[in-house]
Design a protein around this motif. Structure first.
Motif, mmCIF file in Angstrom:
data_model
loop_
_atom_site.group_PDB
_atom_site.id
_atom_site.type_symbol
_atom_site.label_atom_id
_atom_site.label_comp_id
_atom_site.label_asym_id
_atom_site.label_seq_id
_atom_site.Cartn_x
_atom_site.Cartn_y
_atom_site.Cartn_z
ATOM 1 N N UNK A 273 -22.819 -5.593 -49.591
ATOM 2 C CA UNK A 273 -21.509 -6.230 -49.424
ATOM 3 C C UNK A 273 -21.370 -6.612 -47.953
ATOM 4 N N UNK A 274 -21.191 -7.905 -47.692
ATOM 5 C CA UNK A 274 -21.242 -8.385 -46.305
ATOM 6 C C UNK A 274 -20.209 -7.721 -45.391
ATOM 7 N N UNK A 275 -18.927 -7.754 -45.802
ATOM 8 C CA UNK A 275 -17.891 -7.235 -44.890
ATOM 9 C C UNK A 275 -18.091 -5.736 -44.643
ATOM 10 N N UNK A 276 -18.498 -5.008 -45.685
ATOM 11 C CA UNK A 276 -18.721 -3.572 -45.533
ATOM 12 C C UNK A 276 -19.912 -3.318 -44.606
ATOM 13 N N UNK A 277 -20.952 -4.121 -44.796
ATOM 14 C CA UNK A 277 -22.159 -3.992 -43.989
ATOM 15 C C UNK A 277 -21.838 -4.212 -42.506
ATOM 16 N N UNK A 278 -21.062 -5.269 -42.237
ATOM 17 C CA UNK A 278 -20.688 -5.607 -40.856
ATOM 18 C C UNK A 278 -19.852 -4.476 -40.244
ATOM 19 N N UNK A 279 -18.900 -3.989 -41.028
ATOM 20 C CA UNK A 279 -18.005 -2.912 -40.574
ATOM 21 C C UNK A 279 -18.806 -1.637 -40.251
ATOM 22 N N UNK A 280 -19.735 -1.293 -41.146
ATOM 23 C CA UNK A 280 -20.547 -0.085 -40.950
ATOM 24 C C UNK A 280 -21.424 -0.215 -39.710
ATOM 25 N N UNK B 131 -27.515 -4.694 -35.237
ATOM 26 C CA UNK B 131 -26.850 -5.997 -35.315
ATOM 27 C C UNK B 131 -27.852 -7.086 -35.700
ATOM 28 N N UNK B 132 -29.038 -6.998 -35.088
ATOM 29 C CA UNK B 132 -30.079 -8.000 -35.358
ATOM 30 C C UNK B 132 -30.477 -7.992 -36.823
ATOM 31 N N UNK B 133 -30.694 -6.801 -37.383
ATOM 32 C CA UNK B 133 -31.140 -6.688 -38.782
ATOM 33 C C UNK B 133 -30.045 -7.165 -39.734
ATOM 34 N N UNK B 134 -28.813 -6.716 -39.484
ATOM 35 C CA UNK B 134 -27.702 -7.090 -40.381
ATOM 36 C C UNK B 134 -27.398 -8.589 -40.259
ATOM 37 N N UNK C 193 -20.777 -14.848 -40.232
ATOM 38 C CA UNK C 193 -19.563 -14.034 -40.356
ATOM 39 C C UNK C 193 -18.865 -14.047 -38.996
ATOM 40 N N UNK C 194 -17.577 -13.747 -38.957
ATOM 41 C CA UNK C 194 -16.806 -13.958 -37.709
ATOM 42 C C UNK C 194 -17.376 -13.250 -36.480
ATOM 43 N N UNK C 195 -17.959 -12.063 -36.680
ATOM 44 C CA UNK C 195 -18.387 -11.269 -35.516
ATOM 45 C C UNK C 195 -19.751 -11.709 -34.976
ATOM 46 N N UNK C 196 -20.411 -12.683 -35.619
ATOM 47 C CA UNK C 196 -21.812 -12.955 -35.274
ATOM 48 C C UNK C 196 -22.000 -13.380 -33.809
ATOM 49 N N UNK C 197 -21.027 -14.129 -33.270
ATOM 50 C CA UNK C 197 -21.170 -14.582 -31.877
ATOM 51 C C UNK C 197 -21.129 -13.396 -30.912
ATOM 52 N N UNK C 198 -20.175 -12.491 -31.188
ATOM 53 C CA UNK C 198 -20.053 -11.290 -30.353
ATOM 54 C C UNK C 198 -21.337 -10.456 -30.460
ATOM 55 N N UNK D 169 -28.266 -17.184 -33.491
ATOM 56 C CA UNK D 169 -27.227 -18.132 -33.044
ATOM 57 C C UNK D 169 -27.523 -19.535 -33.573
ATOM 58 N N UNK D 170 -28.796 -19.933 -33.508
ATOM 59 C CA UNK D 170 -29.191 -21.274 -33.991
ATOM 60 C C UNK D 170 -28.928 -21.391 -35.493
ATOM 61 N N UNK D 171 -29.209 -20.320 -36.225
ATOM 62 C CA UNK D 171 -28.973 -20.326 -37.677
ATOM 63 C C UNK D 171 -27.482 -20.481 -37.979
#
Lengths: 105, 554
Positions: B165-172, B187-190, B197-202, B221-223
């Motif tokens: 689940x994307x949002x759960x994965x990001x949160x974890x 962060x790299x693996x996820x 997803x919104x946090x990707x730039x950070x 970032x390119x993706x």
């Protein structure tokens, strides 16, 4: 009881052979040769006829170490049924002939 | 009539053998056929006579097994088919033994995991991605709860990587990094898994700070930019339409001295957490070796940017700026070599072109020796690319042992489910018919017994097959978890990837049948079967009683 017996063309063929000489004991192999039926077809018919008491069976002992042979002949009720079936078949054939060609039955 | 010929001896043997199986009321008739056998002229005719007789006897024997009570008076010497007869007893004991053996198999943890693996082919049929599972994994859910309670950063990072689940994965992942900043690589693996997803730039900035030499954050970032362009329907058609943001990200990636996808860190994390929480799940240690661990657009992005660099280098070369051209070509070579096994083969053509350009540049500068070297390297790059491409195709064509083992595991899984269903139906029908749960009252009919026996034998046989096909991978899993030896991990990953394809889709039976099309045919068959069962029920419970009632009235 005889009403439950399915009168297939092969059964009629076998009965026809018996009706020719109703009191004579017949061997399975001779019947097979005369009717052209294979053992796998002939014996189930004989079994059914015997089960409905239309056929009586007996074993005949042979000489010179040859195994005994099973022989068959029609019972009185079997002979009666075979004759009635034969006449019914003839009348059906006659009706068909009249319908098709306008001849006598 | 020669009684000693082979055909005649065979005919006698065949009939005697069939008589030994015949039910009591047909033995006399079997002997009748045997008696006539000696009168038949010709050896082959005798054999045909025996075959006819034997087939009749075997048919009766089969009917006697299926319908044991149906009018079969028994001879006293041959009580093979009566209630409590040898065949019936053997079938009951055999069924019981097979079921007991199957239950014993279930006690083995390896077998339980094998069953779990064999069930991985079902989620795609329920419109779940083949790389997902049906619903949340209970063991992973339990692990997440424990990790949150214990504030265990590693376990949270593990859960983040394996949660579907994307949002759960990001949160974890965020929580894991907050607890343990050393886990920033997660962060790299996820981000490679989800990309947008919104946090990707950070996250990419955090990764750049954490691992400044790595090309991975720039590729992520390119993706993200690529996906954004596709979503906004602004897909670039040529180099001039490429966005400056994308070019900047790719330039940074091409300038990076290394590409680390954190596979080693991920392996260590998997091992640590599985050991700590005593989890034995091969899906949680497998890595997708088929698809590398780089963002999905990496090959396309890298090729596009490499072509852009080569074109730019050529125009600079034409303008006489050989040094700048040399740098452009060298950048392409260096980055392609950095990619290495992480998806380098689609760039083989760019690498070959770069070497060729470097060769022609060397010729212009009068360095023939270097030109020869570049020419050799161009040829090598070309053949290496072809070889790697062939290796990948071979993997996808599934000609490996892992594919055959996966096929066996999937087939055994399906057989297990079918035999289990048959056994369950037999038990239900038995209880419903006898209206009792007492063992003594449960006297199965011949049909029920035959189905139960077939179901139990199939269940046991498929359990053995499943165990054998999964055993090597259980060893790989255990070796990895307990010693850290990752030999065979790639094999395990391929095996598990194949087990996720439903039996009948892709591979063996329908090489070109996609999973989606297979799911369509599967559900059509299920619907057809349901209609058939419904029609049978209507005929059995609605039409026939009405007909019987009408006959009674008549």
């Amino acid at each position: 009881m005889a009403k439950s017996l399915r009168m297939s063309p092969q059964t009629l063929l076998v009965l026809e052979r018996f009706v020719e000489q109703p009191r004579v004991w017949r061997y399975g192999y001779d019947l097979s040769r005369e009717t052209g039926l294979k053992s796998g077809t002939l014996y189930p018919i004989l079994m059914r006829l015997a089960k409905f008491h239309l056929l009586e069976t007996r074993w005949v002992t042979m000489t010179d170490g040859v195994p005994p042979r099973h022989t068959y002949r029609l019972t009185p009720s079997g002979a009666e049924l075979a004759r009635s079936q034969q006449s019914a078949t003839r009348s059906v054939a006659g009706v068909r002939r009249i319908a098709l060609f306008g001849g006598k039955a | 009539m020669s009684s000693g010929s082979f055909a005649r001896r065979l005919a006698t043997f065949l009939l005697e053998w069939a008589i030994s199986f015949a039910p009591g009321d047909t033995i006399e008739w079997g002997n009748a056929v045997l008696g006539e056998l000696h009168q038949v002229d010709g050896d082959w005719s005798a054999l045909l006579w025996a075959i006819g007789g034997a087939s009749m006897l075997l048919k009766h024997a089969l009917v006697a097994i299926v319908f044991p009570g149906r009018n079969h008076p028994l001879s006293t010497s041959r009580n093979l088919f009566r209630q409590g007869g040898i065949v019936r007893k053997t079938a009951i004991y055999g069924t019981t033994a097979c079921i007991v053996a199957f239950l014993l198999f279930l006690f083995a943890p390896v077998f339980r995991v094998a069953v779990h693996v064999s069930l991985a082919q079902w989620p795609p049929l329920f419109h779940v991605s083949p790389f997902d599972r049906l619903g949340p994994d209970p063991r992973l859910e339990a692990l997440k709860r424990k990790a949150i309670q214990k504030r265990d950063g590693e376990a949270l990072a593990f859960a983040a990587v394996h949660t579907r689940d994307q949002s759960e994965s990001v949160q974890l992942a965020e929580e894991a990094v907050r607890l343990n900043p050393g886990l920033t690589w997660v962060y790299g693996v996820v981000a490679v898994d989800w990309s947008f997803f919104p946090q990707v730039e950070r996250w990419t900035s955090a990764l750049q700070t954490f691992d400044p030499e790595n090309a991975l954050p720039h590729l992520i970032a390119a993706e993200r930019i690529d996906i954004e362009q596709i979503e906004n329907r602004k897909t670039p058609r040529n180099a001039s339409e490429e966005s400056s943001e994308w070019k900047k990200a790719m330039a940074a990636a091409f300038q990076s001295p290394k590409l680390d996808t954190y596979s080693k860190q991920l392996e260590d994390l998997n091992r640590t957490v599985l050991l700590r929480y005593q989890i034995n799940d091969p899906f949680l240690i497998s890595t997708d070796h088929l698809w590398y661990r780089v963002p999905s657009y990496t090959a396309a992005d890298s090729s596009r940017y490499a072509e852009l660099l080569l074109e730019d280098g050529k125009s600079r070369e034409d303008q006489g700026d050989r040094r700048s051209a040399f740098e452009h070509y060298s950048t392409v070579v260096r980055f392609t070599q950095t990619l290495g096994e992480n998806g380098g083969f689609p760039m083989a053509r760019c690498l070959r072109d770069a070497f060729q350009r470097l060769g022609s540049l060397s010729v212009k500068e009068g360095n023939s020796q270097q030109a020869e070297l570049y020419s050799f390297l161009a040829n090598t790059a070309d053949s290496a690319g072809k070889e790697e491409s062939f290796a990948v195709r071979t993997q996808l064509d599934s000609r490996e042992v892992s594919h055959w083992n996966a096929l066996l595991a999937r087939a055994s899984g399906v057989a297990l489910l079918l035999s289990g269903t048959v056994l369950l139906l037999c038990v239900v029908s038995l209880v419903v018919r006898r209206r009792s749960l007492r063992l003594a009252a449960l006297q199965p009919s011949g049909m029920t017994l035959a189905f139960s026996f077939a179901g139990a034998v199939t269940a046991l046989f498929s359990s053995i097959l499943l165990y054998i096909s999964y055993r090597p991978y259980a060893e790989i899993t255990q070796r990895f978890i307990h010693t850290g030896d990752n030999t065979g991990l790639a094999d395990l990953s391929r095996f598990l990837a194949f087990t996720r394809i439903p039996l009948g889709a892709g591979g063996f039976f329908g090489k070109y049948l996609s999973v989606e099309r297979f799911a369509f045919y599967f559900w059509c068959s299920v619907a057809g079967l349901c209609v058939l069962v419904l029609m049978l029920c209507i005929s059995r419970f609605l039409i026939r009683p009405n007909a019987r009632a009408a006959n009674k009235v008549g």
